[in-house]
Design an enzyme around this catalytic site. Structure first.
Site: not given
Length: 500
Positions: A194, A249, A270, A305, A404
């Site tokens: 996906k 996350t 990840e 990331c 982030e």
């Protein structure tokens, strides 16, 4: 095909883009499939134009795809082929990727906004290399026969786990897909992929090429849709044995819940990062360190990331390094992603640009000093472009240093001692990557061991190849992509004890 995108002109890339035929239907059991949930638009961040209306996968389509993968695993030929034969198919996929390099690169650039040079020269090269690497590895994986007690034979064998659900993000839509799909296929698993709803077109193209290469029907299925519907259906499906996810996350936590509430499938994550890049006064070359710091945060529009978004610089060289990065930010060419001269393209969409702008606003209000950028850029009408941005006088408690941003925004923090630098570097919930610049061999080794990160680059950044694993500590996830270690995620260890 030319070896690099610069061999093709801006005009030629634009004409190729206008003529590109884009897939709009799912790929299930080796055939195109419509969606019961209607369609959704894929909008190009390059100019705001709708590229295609793509079939939207609901629970029905996810169930069809998983059922196809289940049949292909339980009764189909793929897990029962010899490793050598599976490897040959992966090598044919790599060859077809190279043959269709231009179309795949254009699909990525149009749906993602990254420069065509990065799609064609970097992502497509990595995509083909990944399938070739695992194709060559497939028949080189070995089982073991540990020494057992006298009169017994012990065998430890690796067997494919079954059906793998792979959910991948939009920033490297095909590279990150390949990091999951290729090792899973190599060991005999079947896969339902996906892609992000922002970038499904390139993945749908890849699914068709995989079938053309000789994958049996159902070995690789591609379904398009959003996270709350399609992703949830895949993560919760009781016939999915392993779920591999790259993304935020927050969403990674949801997949753990989906697994707990369904069949306790293994979930490999990840996730995000807030990576530190430490420059010590004894860096071998401050100019190179500064240039690499700028390249690292502005590459791929900062939508990585592993982006070195926290630049930790010793106070004795902080202004020299910061000034060099600011100068580079001012000269970096933000432009049309289809122009090979463009160095930074569009962010992934209007929502992404809005998010980056909000982080800049909060950073200014928190007391950090804006040294470069901080605003949108007008390149093409309807596009989502943002200027390379640098803040200094950032403190560890500011959102700029903790959250982030996933955009071209660099935060500079000064430190006075090595211990302070390590403490600052580790003062984050993430642990994906880190950089260190020093001429001292002992410092390189000792600091690398102290940094809580899955990858530590010394006197470089974002380097490596398929032979080394990639993944994170802490809330950056678990498990590893790339290298031989990736196959551990898609295999089960079986012990067979034979009494002689």
């Amino acid at each position: 095909m030319p070896d690099d995108a610069l061999a093709i002109s801006h005009q030629d890339w634009t004409q190729r883009a206008e003529a590109l035929a884009l897939p709009t239907r799912h790929r299930i059991a080796g055939a195109d499939a419509d969606g019961s949930g209607g369609t959704f638009p894929v909008v190009s961040p390059r100019d705001g134009r709708t590229l295609a209306l793509v079939a939207d996968a609901g629970e029905k389509e996810v169930d069809l795809a998983v059922s196809a993968a289940r049949r292909a695993f339980d009764t189909g030929p793929w897990p029962r082929l010899s490793p050598e034969d599976r490897g040959r198919v992966l090598l044919r996929i790599a060859a077809l990727i190279e043959e269709h390099r231009s179309e795949l690169a254009l699909a990525i650039t149009l749906e993602n906004g990254k420069p065509i040079t990065e799609s064609y020269d970097i992502e497509l090269r990595a995509l083909a290399y990944t399938f070739r690497w695992y194709g060559q590895l497939a028949d080189k994986l070995t089982d073991t026969a540990p020494h057992a007690e006298p009169g017994a034979l012990a065998l430890v064998t690796r067997e494919p786990s079954g059906v793998v659900g792979a959910v991948v993000p939009w920033n490297f839509p095909l590279t990150l897909a390949a990091w999951k799909v290729a090792p899973a296929l190599a060991v005999g698993c079947t896969v339902v992929l996906k892609p992000s709803e922002l970038t499904p077109l390139s993945a749908l193209l890849l699914g068709r090429l995989a079938d053309e290469a000789g994958l049996p029907p159902g070995a690789l299925n591609v379904v398009a849709g959003d996270g709350p519907t399609t992703g949830r259906a895949l993560g919760s499906h009781p016939d999915v044995d392993v779920l591999a996810f790259t993304g935020s996350t927050a969403v990674g936590r949801r997949f753990l819940h989906y697994a707990a509430d369904s069949n306790l499938k293994r979930v490999w994550l990840e996730l995000g990062g807030k990576s530190p890049n430490i420059i010590l006064p004894d860096a071998p070359d401050l100019a190179t360190a500064s240039a690499t710091a700028a390249w690292g945060i502005f590459f791929n529009q900062g939508e990585m990331c592993t982006a070195p978004s926290r630049l930790l610089v010793h106070e004795s060289v902080a202004e020299e390094v910061t000034a060099a990065v600011v100068e580079r930010a001012g000269t970096l060419r933000v432009g049309d992603p289809l122009d090979p001269a463009t160095e930074m393209g569009a962010l992934a969409g209007a929502a992404r640009a809005d998010s980056v702008q909000e982080h800049v606003r909060r950073g200014t209000e928190s007391g950090a000093r804006l040294r470069a950028g901080g605003m949108r850029r007008e390149v093409l009408p309807g596009g989502s472009y943002f200027a390379p941005t640098v803040f200094d006088q950032v403190t560890p408690d500011m959102p700029l240093a903790r959250e982030e941003i996933f955009g071209p925004v660099l935060s500079v923090l000064a430190f006075g001692s090595l211990d302070e630098a390590v403490a600052l570097a580790n003062d984050t919930e993430y642990g994906l990557a880190a950089g260190l610049w020093t001429s001292d061999l002992s410092t390189a080794h000792t600091v690398a061991r102290r940094l809580r990160a899955g990858s530590v680059w010394v006197n470089c950044y974002e380097r490596g190849d398929m032979a080394v694993p990639f993944g994170g500590y802490k809330q950056s996830g678990n498990g590893r992509d790339k290298s031989v270690h990736a196959v551990e995620k898609y295999t089960e260890l079986k012990t067979t004890w034979i009494q002689l």
